[in-house]
Design a protein around this motif. Structure first.
Motif, PDB file in Angstrom:
ATOM      1  N   TYR A  45       0.767  -1.485   0.110  1.00 29.08           N
ATOM      2  CA  TYR A  45      -0.141   0.246  -0.059  1.00 29.08           C
ATOM      3  C   TYR A  45       0.937   1.374   0.364  1.00 29.08           C
ATOM      4  CZ  TYR A  45      -3.719  -2.933   1.089  1.00 29.08           C
ATOM      5  OH  TYR A  45      -4.795  -3.488   1.024  1.00 29.08           O
ATOM      6  N   CYS A  46       2.290   1.190   0.644  1.00 27.75           N
ATOM      7  CA  CYS A  46       2.419   2.146   0.591  1.00 27.75           C
ATOM      8  C   CYS A  46       3.988   2.803  -0.209  1.00 27.75           C
ATOM      9  CB  CYS A  46       3.373   2.404   2.296  1.00 27.75           C
ATOM     10  SG  CYS A  46       2.095   2.342   3.630  1.00 27.75           S
ATOM     11  N   ALA A  47       5.064   1.527  -0.504  1.00 28.68           N
ATOM     12  CA  ALA A  47       5.901   1.438  -1.335  1.00 28.68           C
ATOM     13  C   ALA A  47       5.861   1.832  -2.761  1.00 28.68           C
ATOM     14  CB  ALA A  47       6.621   0.702  -1.732  1.00 28.68           C
ATOM     15  N   VAL A  48       4.623   2.562  -3.230  1.00 30.21           N
ATOM     16  CA  VAL A  48       4.159   3.499  -4.681  1.00 30.21           C
ATOM     17  C   VAL A  48       4.588   4.553  -4.716  1.00 30.21           C
ATOM     18  CG1 VAL A  48       1.635   3.965  -4.365  1.00 30.21           C
ATOM     19  CG2 VAL A  48       2.381   3.403  -6.499  1.00 30.21           C
ATOM     20  N   CYS A  49       4.274   5.149  -3.446  1.00 27.45           N
ATOM     21  CA  CYS A  49       4.632   6.665  -3.474  1.00 27.45           C
ATOM     22  C   CYS A  49       5.810   6.884  -1.870  1.00 27.45           C
ATOM     23  CB  CYS A  49       4.018   7.313  -2.338  1.00 27.45           C
ATOM     24  SG  CYS A  49       2.141   7.455  -3.641  1.00 27.45           S
ATOM     25  N   HIS A  50       5.401   5.754  -1.222  1.00 29.92           N
ATOM     26  CA  HIS A  50       7.117   5.746   0.254  1.00 29.92           C
ATOM     27  C   HIS A  50       8.774   5.269  -0.356  1.00 29.92           C
ATOM     28  CE1 HIS A  50       5.201   8.749   2.736  1.00 29.92           C
ATOM     29  NE2 HIS A  50       4.133   7.847   2.989  1.00 29.92           N
ATOM     30  N   GLY A  51       8.485   4.653  -1.701  1.00 29.96           N
ATOM     31  CA  GLY A  51      10.089   3.653  -2.003  1.00 29.96           C
ATOM     32  C   GLY A  51       9.306   2.436  -0.962  1.00 29.96           C
ATOM     33  N   LEU A  52      10.727   0.961  -2.060  1.00 24.96           N
ATOM     34  CA  LEU A  52      10.365  -0.325  -0.781  1.00 24.96           C
ATOM     35  C   LEU A  52      11.252   0.268   0.231  1.00 24.96           C
ATOM     36  CD1 LEU A  52      11.328  -2.606  -3.867  1.00 24.96           C
ATOM     37  CD2 LEU A  52       9.296  -2.382  -2.920  1.00 24.96           C
ATOM     38  N   HIS A  53      12.431   1.190   0.191  1.00 23.97           N
ATOM     39  CA  HIS A  53      12.778   2.069   1.150  1.00 23.97           C
ATOM     40  C   HIS A  53      12.515   2.572   2.286  1.00 23.97           C
ATOM     41  CE1 HIS A  53      14.834  -2.120  -0.451  1.00 23.97           C
ATOM     42  NE2 HIS A  53      15.509  -1.234  -1.209  1.00 23.97           N
ATOM     43  N   GLY A  54      11.487   3.038   1.908  1.00 27.12           N
ATOM     44  CA  GLY A  54      10.757   4.582   2.374  1.00 27.12           C
ATOM     45  C   GLY A  54      11.729   5.684   2.507  1.00 27.12           C
ATOM     46  N   GLN A  55      12.310   5.887   1.726  1.00 27.83           N
ATOM     47  CA  GLN A  55      13.105   7.247   1.460  1.00 27.83           C
ATOM     48  C   GLN A  55      12.088   8.120   0.648  1.00 27.83           C
ATOM     49  OE1 GLN A  55      16.197   5.013  -0.409  1.00 27.83           O
ATOM     50  NE2 GLN A  55      17.346   4.752   1.387  1.00 27.83           N
ATOM     51  N   GLY A  56      11.365   7.755   0.363  1.00 31.27           N
ATOM     52  CA  GLY A  56      10.472   8.743  -0.490  1.00 31.27           C
ATOM     53  C   GLY A  56      10.636   8.840  -1.777  1.00 31.27           C
ATOM     54  N   ASP A  57      10.842   7.961  -2.411  1.00 29.92           N
ATOM     55  CA  ASP A  57      11.062   7.988  -4.119  1.00 29.92           C
ATOM     56  C   ASP A  57      10.654   7.084  -4.913  1.00 29.92           C
ATOM     57  OD1 ASP A  57      11.913   5.901  -2.803  1.00 29.92           O
ATOM     58  OD2 ASP A  57      14.015   5.939  -3.042  1.00 29.92           O
ATOM     59  N   GLY A  58       9.288   6.205  -4.833  1.00 28.13           N
ATOM     60  CA  GLY A  58       8.503   5.846  -4.915  1.00 28.13           C
ATOM     61  C   GLY A  58       8.260   5.897  -6.074  1.00 28.13           C
ATOM     62  N   PRO A  59       7.548   4.752  -7.301  1.00 28.43           N
ATOM     63  CA  PRO A  59       7.372   4.977  -8.753  1.00 28.43           C
ATOM     64  C   PRO A  59       6.076   6.646  -8.703  1.00 28.43           C
ATOM     65  CG  PRO A  59       6.708   3.432  -8.849  1.00 28.43           C
ATOM     66  CD  PRO A  59       7.188   3.292  -7.247  1.00 28.43           C
ATOM     67  N   ARG A  60       5.280   6.612  -8.153  1.00 28.41           N
ATOM     68  CA  ARG A  60       4.382   7.775  -8.517  1.00 28.41           C
ATOM     69  C   ARG A  60       4.402   9.317  -7.800  1.00 28.41           C
ATOM     70  NH1 ARG A  60      -1.566   6.014  -5.802  1.00 28.41           N
ATOM     71  NH2 ARG A  60      -1.027   4.777  -7.308  1.00 28.41           N
ATOM     72  N   ALA A  61       6.062   8.965  -7.126  1.00 24.55           N
ATOM     73  CA  ALA A  61       6.608  10.195  -6.346  1.00 24.55           C
ATOM     74  C   ALA A  61       6.525  11.149  -7.181  1.00 24.55           C
ATOM     75  CB  ALA A  61       7.168  10.415  -4.888  1.00 24.55           C
ATOM     76  N   ALA A  62       7.786  10.409  -8.084  1.00 18.06           N
ATOM     77  CA  ALA A  62       8.483  11.277 -10.064  1.00 18.06           C
ATOM     78  C   ALA A  62       6.665  12.435 -10.610  1.00 18.06           C
ATOM     79  CB  ALA A  62       8.830  10.378 -10.303  1.00 18.06           C
ATOM     80  N   HIS A  63       5.927  11.189 -10.277  1.00 14.29           N
ATOM     81  CA  HIS A  63       4.428  12.775 -10.906  1.00 14.29           C
ATOM     82  C   HIS A  63       4.243  13.894 -10.289  1.00 14.29           C
ATOM     83  CE1 HIS A  63       4.941   9.662 -14.122  1.00 14.29           C
ATOM     84  NE2 HIS A  63       5.211   8.731 -13.785  1.00 14.29           N
ATOM     85  N   PHE A  64       4.816  14.051  -8.471  1.00 11.52           N
ATOM     86  CA  PHE A  64       4.034  15.041  -7.798  1.00 11.52           C
ATOM     87  C   PHE A  64       4.738  16.254  -7.805  1.00 11.52           C
ATOM     88  CE2 PHE A  64       3.883  11.454  -4.781  1.00 11.52           C
ATOM     89  CZ  PHE A  64       2.857  11.002  -4.768  1.00 11.52           C
ATOM     90  N   PRO A  65       3.738  16.871  -8.244  1.00 11.05           N
ATOM     91  CA  PRO A  65       4.574  18.781  -8.027  1.00 11.05           C
ATOM     92  C   PRO A  65       5.594  19.053  -6.489  1.00 11.05           C
ATOM     93  CG  PRO A  65       2.632  18.313  -7.412  1.00 11.05           C
ATOM     94  CD  PRO A  65       2.521  17.398  -7.379  1.00 11.05           C
ATOM     95  N   ASP A  66       6.341  19.722  -6.762  1.00 13.76           N
ATOM     96  CA  ASP A  66       7.352  19.927  -6.390  1.00 13.76           C
ATOM     97  C   ASP A  66       6.768  19.999  -4.961  1.00 13.76           C
ATOM     98  OD1 ASP A  66       9.290  19.255  -8.126  1.00 13.76           O
ATOM     99  OD2 ASP A  66       9.324  21.621  -8.966  1.00 13.76           O
ATOM    100  N   ILE A  67       5.397  20.657  -4.705  1.00 14.44           N
ATOM    101  CA  ILE A  67       5.161  21.270  -3.281  1.00 14.44           C
ATOM    102  C   ILE A  67       5.139  20.050  -2.253  1.00 14.44           C
ATOM    103  CG2 ILE A  67       4.380  23.433  -4.071  1.00 14.44           C
ATOM    104  CD1 ILE A  67       1.084  22.364  -4.382  1.00 14.44           C
ATOM    105  N   GLN A  68       4.562  19.049  -2.849  1.00 12.40           N
ATOM    106  CA  GLN A  68       4.295  18.066  -1.844  1.00 12.40           C
ATOM    107  C   GLN A  68       5.581  16.967  -1.964  1.00 12.40           C
ATOM    108  OE1 GLN A  68       0.896  15.655  -4.095  1.00 12.40           O
ATOM    109  NE2 GLN A  68       1.272  13.900  -2.651  1.00 12.40           N
ATOM    110  N   TYR A  69       5.961  16.931  -0.599  1.00 13.35           N
ATOM    111  CA  TYR A  69       6.441  16.217   0.489  1.00 13.35           C
ATOM    112  C   TYR A  69       6.392  15.073   0.514  1.00 13.35           C
ATOM    113  CZ  TYR A  69       9.432  15.881   4.187  1.00 13.35           C
ATOM    114  OH  TYR A  69      10.868  14.734   4.897  1.00 13.35           O
ATOM    115  N   ILE A  70       7.163  14.551   0.397  1.00 13.08           N
ATOM    116  CA  ILE A  70       7.097  13.084   0.769  1.00 13.08           C
ATOM    117  C   ILE A  70       8.601  12.699   1.738  1.00 13.08           C
ATOM    118  CG2 ILE A  70       7.108  10.383  -0.087  1.00 13.08           C
ATOM    119  CD1 ILE A  70       6.006  11.337  -2.663  1.00 13.08           C
TER     120      ILE A  70
END
Length: 158
Positions: A63-88
């Protein structure tokens, strides 16, 4: 021709008698259904899993890795499409989660909607995950974080 007619007539009579015999026989009672299992109040199936970091890792990956990344570093595949103002956040950052247990649990349950729609920062999982799954994800996320470094012994004030 006569023989064919006689055979057809014989078959018609035989089928008619078979049908009458079936009608004349009493109908068999349908088999009784086994008694229903008693309803016992208890945990939902999803709540049976115990709270653990191992369980939390499975839920996090699903449920979470798509945004937070597999290792929790905020680098999930969906995060690449977020605007710069969205912080993960990077959960592996030293001391990031220290003292924030209640905040993190609330964020998982209720989500984060700090920006105007449609920029929902994080969906709420209280309707998707059981309480044990939420606590397991929290335990797993905490296991990713590097502990805060204690102050050096030589720098203590006297």
């Amino acid at each position: 021709m006569k023989t064919a007619h006689l055979v057809a007539l014989g078959l018609t009579i035989a089928f008619s008698l078979a049908g009458l015999a079936a009608i004349a026989q009493p109908a068999k009672a349908p088999p009784k259904a086994p008694p229903a299992a008693p309803q016992v109040a208890g945990p939902r199936i999803k709540d049976i899993a115990q709270v653990s970091t191992k369980r939390g890792e499975k839920v996090f990956v699903e449920y979470c890795a798509v945004c937070h990344g597999l290792h929790g570093q905020g680098d999930g595949p969906r995060a690449a499409h977020f605007p710069d103002i969205q912080y993960i956040p990077d959960f592996t950052a030293q001391g990031f989660l220290d003292g924030r247990d209640a905040e993190v649990l609330t964020a998982i349950r209720d989500g984060l909607a700090r920006l105007e729609e449609p920029l929902i920062v994080m969906p709420q999982f209280k309707y998707i995950l059981s309480e044990n799954d939420i606590k397991s994800v929290h335990a797993y996320v905490k296991s990713l974080a590097a502990p805060a470094t204690p102050p050096a012994k030589g720098n203590a004030k006297r």
